[in-house]
Design a protein around this motif. Structure first.
Motif, PDB file in Angstrom:
ATOM      1  N   GLY A 351       0.797  -1.221   0.000  1.00  0.00           N
ATOM      2  CA  GLY A 351       0.000   0.000   0.000  1.00  0.00           C
ATOM      3  C   GLY A 351       0.835   1.278   0.000  1.00  0.00           C
ATOM      4  O   GLY A 351       0.284   2.367  -0.059  1.00  0.00           O
ATOM      5  N   GLN A 352       2.141   1.130   0.124  1.00  0.00           N
ATOM      6  CA  GLN A 352       3.060   2.272   0.108  1.00  0.00           C
ATOM      7  C   GLN A 352       2.774   3.280   1.215  1.00  0.00           C
ATOM      8  O   GLN A 352       3.066   4.460   1.092  1.00  0.00           O
ATOM      9  N   MET A 353       2.123   2.819   2.269  1.00  0.00           N
ATOM     10  CA  MET A 353       1.939   3.658   3.473  1.00  0.00           C
ATOM     11  C   MET A 353       1.615   2.722   4.642  1.00  0.00           C
ATOM     12  O   MET A 353       1.427   1.517   4.439  1.00  0.00           O
ATOM     13  N   ASP A 354       1.561   3.256   5.856  1.00  0.00           N
ATOM     14  CA  ASP A 354       1.204   2.465   7.031  1.00  0.00           C
ATOM     15  C   ASP A 354      -0.128   1.733   6.775  1.00  0.00           C
ATOM     16  O   ASP A 354      -1.069   2.323   6.241  1.00  0.00           O
ATOM     17  N   SER A 355      -0.195   0.443   7.128  1.00  0.00           N
ATOM     18  CA  SER A 355      -1.390  -0.304   6.733  1.00  0.00           C
ATOM     19  C   SER A 355      -2.675   0.145   7.412  1.00  0.00           C
ATOM     20  O   SER A 355      -3.731   0.100   6.782  1.00  0.00           O
ATOM     21  N   TRP A 356      -2.601   0.548   8.657  1.00  0.00           N
ATOM     22  CA  TRP A 356      -3.830   1.024   9.304  1.00  0.00           C
ATOM     23  C   TRP A 356      -4.267   2.363   8.711  1.00  0.00           C
ATOM     24  O   TRP A 356      -5.463   2.663   8.585  1.00  0.00           O
ATOM     25  N   GLN A 357      -3.280   3.153   8.296  1.00  0.00           N
ATOM     26  CA  GLN A 357      -3.595   4.428   7.644  1.00  0.00           C
ATOM     27  C   GLN A 357      -4.297   4.158   6.303  1.00  0.00           C
ATOM     28  O   GLN A 357      -5.281   4.807   5.963  1.00  0.00           O
ATOM     29  N   PHE A 358      -3.803   3.163   5.587  1.00  0.00           N
ATOM     30  CA  PHE A 358      -4.414   2.774   4.303  1.00  0.00           C
ATOM     31  C   PHE A 358      -5.842   2.293   4.553  1.00  0.00           C
ATOM     32  O   PHE A 358      -6.786   2.679   3.853  1.00  0.00           O
ATOM     33  N   PHE A 359      -5.996   1.448   5.598  1.00  0.00           N
ATOM     34  CA  PHE A 359      -7.315   0.911   5.959  1.00  0.00           C
ATOM     35  C   PHE A 359      -8.292   2.065   6.218  1.00  0.00           C
ATOM     36  O   PHE A 359      -9.406   2.086   5.678  1.00  0.00           O
ATOM     37  N   ASP A 360      -7.857   3.032   7.045  1.00  0.00           N
ATOM     38  CA  ASP A 360      -8.733   4.170   7.387  1.00  0.00           C
ATOM     39  C   ASP A 360      -9.048   5.010   6.156  1.00  0.00           C
ATOM     40  O   ASP A 360     -10.188   5.437   5.957  1.00  0.00           O
ATOM     41  N   MET A 361      -8.031   5.241   5.329  1.00  0.00           N
ATOM     42  CA  MET A 361      -8.226   6.051   4.124  1.00  0.00           C
ATOM     43  C   MET A 361      -9.266   5.390   3.208  1.00  0.00           C
ATOM     44  O   MET A 361     -10.194   6.029   2.730  1.00  0.00           O
ATOM     45  N   LEU A 362      -9.118   4.066   3.037  1.00  0.00           N
ATOM     46  CA  LEU A 362     -10.018   3.344   2.131  1.00  0.00           C
ATOM     47  C   LEU A 362     -11.451   3.328   2.672  1.00  0.00           C
ATOM     48  O   LEU A 362     -12.422   3.486   1.922  1.00  0.00           O
ATOM     49  N   LEU A 363     -11.576   3.178   3.976  1.00  0.00           N
ATOM     50  CA  LEU A 363     -12.897   3.159   4.592  1.00  0.00           C
ATOM     51  C   LEU A 363     -13.535   4.552   4.494  1.00  0.00           C
ATOM     52  O   LEU A 363     -14.689   4.692   4.093  1.00  0.00           O
ATOM     53  N   ASN A 364     -12.753   5.575   4.826  1.00  0.00           N
ATOM     54  CA  ASN A 364     -13.307   6.933   4.856  1.00  0.00           C
ATOM     55  C   ASN A 364     -13.580   7.489   3.467  1.00  0.00           C
ATOM     56  O   ASN A 364     -14.608   8.108   3.238  1.00  0.00           O
ATOM     57  N   LYS A 365     -12.665   7.255   2.545  1.00  0.00           N
ATOM     58  CA  LYS A 365     -12.825   7.873   1.223  1.00  0.00           C
ATOM     59  C   LYS A 365     -13.651   7.019   0.266  1.00  0.00           C
ATOM     60  O   LYS A 365     -14.246   7.536  -0.676  1.00  0.00           O
ATOM     61  N   ALA A 366     -13.652   5.685   0.483  1.00  0.00           N
ATOM     62  CA  ALA A 366     -14.321   4.816  -0.497  1.00  0.00           C
ATOM     63  C   ALA A 366     -15.400   3.925   0.118  1.00  0.00           C
ATOM     64  O   ALA A 366     -16.165   3.290  -0.613  1.00  0.00           O
ATOM     65  N   GLY A 367     -15.454   3.863   1.438  1.00  0.00           N
ATOM     66  CA  GLY A 367     -16.419   2.965   2.076  1.00  0.00           C
ATOM     67  C   GLY A 367     -16.100   1.508   1.793  1.00  0.00           C
ATOM     68  O   GLY A 367     -16.982   0.655   1.719  1.00  0.00           O
ATOM     69  N   VAL A 368     -14.803   1.212   1.601  1.00  0.00           N
ATOM     70  CA  VAL A 368     -14.385  -0.169   1.318  1.00  0.00           C
ATOM     71  C   VAL A 368     -13.550  -0.678   2.491  1.00  0.00           C
ATOM     72  O   VAL A 368     -12.661   0.020   2.982  1.00  0.00           O
ATOM     73  N   VAL A 369     -13.881  -1.900   2.931  1.00  0.00           N
ATOM     74  CA  VAL A 369     -13.141  -2.501   4.045  1.00  0.00           C
ATOM     75  C   VAL A 369     -12.113  -3.487   3.507  1.00  0.00           C
ATOM     76  O   VAL A 369     -12.442  -4.381   2.723  1.00  0.00           O
ATOM     77  N   CYS A 370     -10.866  -3.300   3.925  1.00  0.00           N
ATOM     78  CA  CYS A 370      -9.821  -4.278   3.610  1.00  0.00           C
ATOM     79  C   CYS A 370      -9.259  -4.760   4.949  1.00  0.00           C
ATOM     80  O   CYS A 370      -9.795  -4.419   5.997  1.00  0.00           O
ATOM     81  N   THR A 371      -8.223  -5.560   4.930  1.00  0.00           N
ATOM     82  CA  THR A 371      -7.584  -5.948   6.197  1.00  0.00           C
ATOM     83  C   THR A 371      -6.173  -5.369   6.208  1.00  0.00           C
ATOM     84  O   THR A 371      -5.408  -5.602   5.264  1.00  0.00           O
ATOM     85  N   PRO A 372      -5.848  -4.588   7.240  1.00  0.00           N
ATOM     86  CA  PRO A 372      -4.503  -4.013   7.297  1.00  0.00           C
ATOM     87  C   PRO A 372      -3.459  -5.092   7.544  1.00  0.00           C
ATOM     88  O   PRO A 372      -3.598  -5.901   8.470  1.00  0.00           O
ATOM     89  N   GLY A 373      -2.429  -5.119   6.720  1.00  0.00           N
ATOM     90  CA  GLY A 373      -1.405  -6.148   6.819  1.00  0.00           C
ATOM     91  C   GLY A 373      -0.717  -6.201   8.165  1.00  0.00           C
ATOM     92  O   GLY A 373      -0.329  -7.275   8.628  1.00  0.00           O
ATOM     93  N   ALA A 374      -0.606  -5.046   8.815  1.00  0.00           N
ATOM     94  CA  ALA A 374       0.092  -5.002  10.109  1.00  0.00           C
ATOM     95  C   ALA A 374      -0.612  -5.884  11.140  1.00  0.00           C
ATOM     96  O   ALA A 374       0.021  -6.356  12.086  1.00  0.00           O
ATOM     97  N   GLY A 375      -1.899  -6.121  10.952  1.00  0.00           N
ATOM     98  CA  GLY A 375      -2.643  -6.978  11.879  1.00  0.00           C
ATOM     99  C   GLY A 375      -2.189  -8.423  11.824  1.00  0.00           C
ATOM    100  O   GLY A 375      -2.511  -9.225  12.704  1.00  0.00           O
ATOM    101  N   PHE A 376      -1.448  -8.784  10.803  1.00  0.00           N
ATOM    102  CA  PHE A 376      -0.964 -10.165  10.652  1.00  0.00           C
ATOM    103  C   PHE A 376       0.499 -10.310  11.063  1.00  0.00           C
ATOM    104  O   PHE A 376       1.083 -11.381  10.904  1.00  0.00           O
ATOM    105  N   GLY A 377       1.095  -9.224  11.539  1.00  0.00           N
ATOM    106  CA  GLY A 377       2.494  -9.316  11.969  1.00  0.00           C
ATOM    107  C   GLY A 377       3.320  -8.163  11.445  1.00  0.00           C
ATOM    108  O   GLY A 377       2.884  -7.407  10.572  1.00  0.00           O
ATOM    109  N   LYS A 378       4.523  -8.059  12.013  1.00  0.00           N
ATOM    110  CA  LYS A 378       5.378  -6.917  11.709  1.00  0.00           C
ATOM    111  C   LYS A 378       5.704  -6.820  10.215  1.00  0.00           C
ATOM    112  O   LYS A 378       5.746  -5.729   9.640  1.00  0.00           O
ATOM    113  N   CYS A 379       5.923  -7.973   9.580  1.00  0.00           N
ATOM    114  CA  CYS A 379       6.258  -7.943   8.141  1.00  0.00           C
ATOM    115  C   CYS A 379       5.063  -7.516   7.289  1.00  0.00           C
ATOM    116  O   CYS A 379       5.213  -7.302   6.080  1.00  0.00           O
TER     117      CYS A 379
END
Ligand code: MLT
Length: 408
Positions: A351-379
């Motif tokens: 996503g070329q940015m922090d995954s939770w930031q990407f998650f929030d951006m996608l939810l707020n700007k597009a109303g689309v839910v994804c899963t932030p990669g950081a939730g699965f581990g540091k990598c």
């Protein structure tokens, strides 16, 4: 005084998908007009196949009559299902697995979480990063880790899966006893070749280690050269337990049916070095703590292997794989790097940015839910996971909205 299992205090506050569900619910409450498209948790959206539904109905009817009613079934599953699994999922691919090595259960999540009970506290565990959180959290709960420090639990050997290794971890440099592998991978959607999987089997044989192989997504494999089961690799039966599920392959996420394969040769050792067969130990655990999957559900699962069941199940998987292709095409167009989607319902995007930031951006700007990669581990930091489980219309709409959000 009642005291708690303090290992629970080492866990992150809540389970990843519950955390996401809460964030989405709060967003929906604050934005009631927003039509949210969920491509987060891998939950299927299409109905069960007609073959499974027909078998389900007729089994329910059997339950209504005293003469055909079933009470407690065998804890390990009915023979009709265990035999269908052994023949269709293993023997048909040259893997010599028999019906009595199959343990039918209510989910691969439960089985991958519970299996660690069979092993001692002081084993060295190798766990992929990123990883399906269940493998990790259940070992934390059991006290096999130290504290969570800088994104990792002390005491574990992490198997980093990154762009550098094409999201297939290399063998650990230190000796480990228990290895978790998942292919096609959740969350990255990456796959492993037979040659690479053989290096893990060889490692396990050489080090008297055990591989826990999660193959819940094997049905999505398109590339015929890839292994669907670890038992396609010579020598795996002594050193590997495999987990499968009807959840994603046949739409059973809410219906609940899965199975675990514990080959009769598969062994572990006691502190004196004496060999013990895991089949008997898992059977003991299963009979003590589980009373079997309901009869109608097992009949519905059996129908997956009928001629019409196979055709209909394939169509179900093809449907979701069309969504995977749409997501991949969108990422190609947008120039985002990703893995997965070709033999898997998950697409793992840089996503070329922090995954939770990407998650929030996608939810707020597009109303689309994804899963932030950081939730699965540091990598997973910097990545997001998109799931292909939704309708064609919703996925296309989500990709249009995502394109607008990322290009405006
Ligand atoms: C996922 O989204 O990773 C899975 O749906 C979770 C699961 O199968 O438990």
């Amino acid at each position: 005084m009642i005291t708690i299992n303090e290992h629970y205090l080492k866990l992150q506050a809540s389970y990843l998908f519950s955390d996401i569900a809460k964030r989405v619910a709060t967003f929906q409450k604050n934005n009631p007009e927003q039509d949210i498209i969920k491509l987060g948790i891998g939950d299927v959206t299409k109905g069960l196949t007609p073959a499974s539904i027909k078998a389900f109905h007729s089994a329910v009817d059997e339950m209504a009559e005293d003469t055909t009613f079933r009470g407690y079934g065998p804890e390990q599953g009915y023979d009709f299902l265990r035999e269908a699994i052994a023949i269709n999922d293993f023997q048909s691919r040259g893997a010599d697995i028999s019906a009595d090595e199959i343990f039918v259960s209510d989910g691969a999540k439960c089985d991958t979480g519970n299996i660690q009970e069979l092993f001692s506290q002081d084993i060295k565990i190798a766990i992929p990063d990123p990883v399906y959180p269940v493998y990790l959290d259940t070992n934390v709960m059991a006290g096999r880790t130290g504290t969570f420090d800088d994104g990792k639990y002390q005491g574990l050997v992490y198997l980093d899966s990154t762009k550098d290794n094409n999201f297939v971890p290399s063998l650990p440099s230190e000796n480990v006893d228990l290895i978790y592998l998942c292919f096609p991978n959740n969350p990255t959607g990456s796959t492993i070749s037979k040659a690479d999987l053989k290096t893990w089997v060889d490692y396990a044989r050489e080090h008297k280690a055990l591989i826990l192989f999660d193959a819940a997504y094997e049905a999505f494999i398109r590339d015929e050269s890839l292994p669907k089961s670890i038992y396609e690799i010579e020598g795996a039966k002594e050193v590997a337990i495999e987990f499968r599920s009807f959840s994603k392959s046949a739409g059973f996420t809410g219906t609940r049916c899965a199975y675990t394969v514990v080959p009769k040769e598969c062994a572990a050792y006691d502190s004196a070095g004496t060999k013990h067969l895991l089949h008997g130990l898992w059977n003991r655990r299963h009979c003590t703590k589980f009373n079997g999957v309901s009869y109608p559900v097992q009949r519905a699962a059996e129908a997956v292997y009928s001629a019409e069941g196979k055709t209909q199940t394939k169509a179900l998987i093809d449907y979701y794989m069309e969504n995977s292709a749409v997501v991949c095409k969108t990422m190609d167009k947008l120039g985002y790097d990703y893995v997965g989607g070709k033999n898997s319902p998950y697409i793992w995007i840089d996503g070329q940015m922090d995954s939770w930031q990407f998650f929030d951006m996608l939810l707020n700007k597009a109303g689309v839910v994804c899963t932030p990669g950081a939730g699965f581990g540091k990598c997973g930091n910097g990545y997001i996971r998109i799931s292909a489980f939704n309708s064609h219309d919703k996925v296309r709409e989500a990709m249009d909205r995502l394109t607008n959000a990322l290009t405006d």
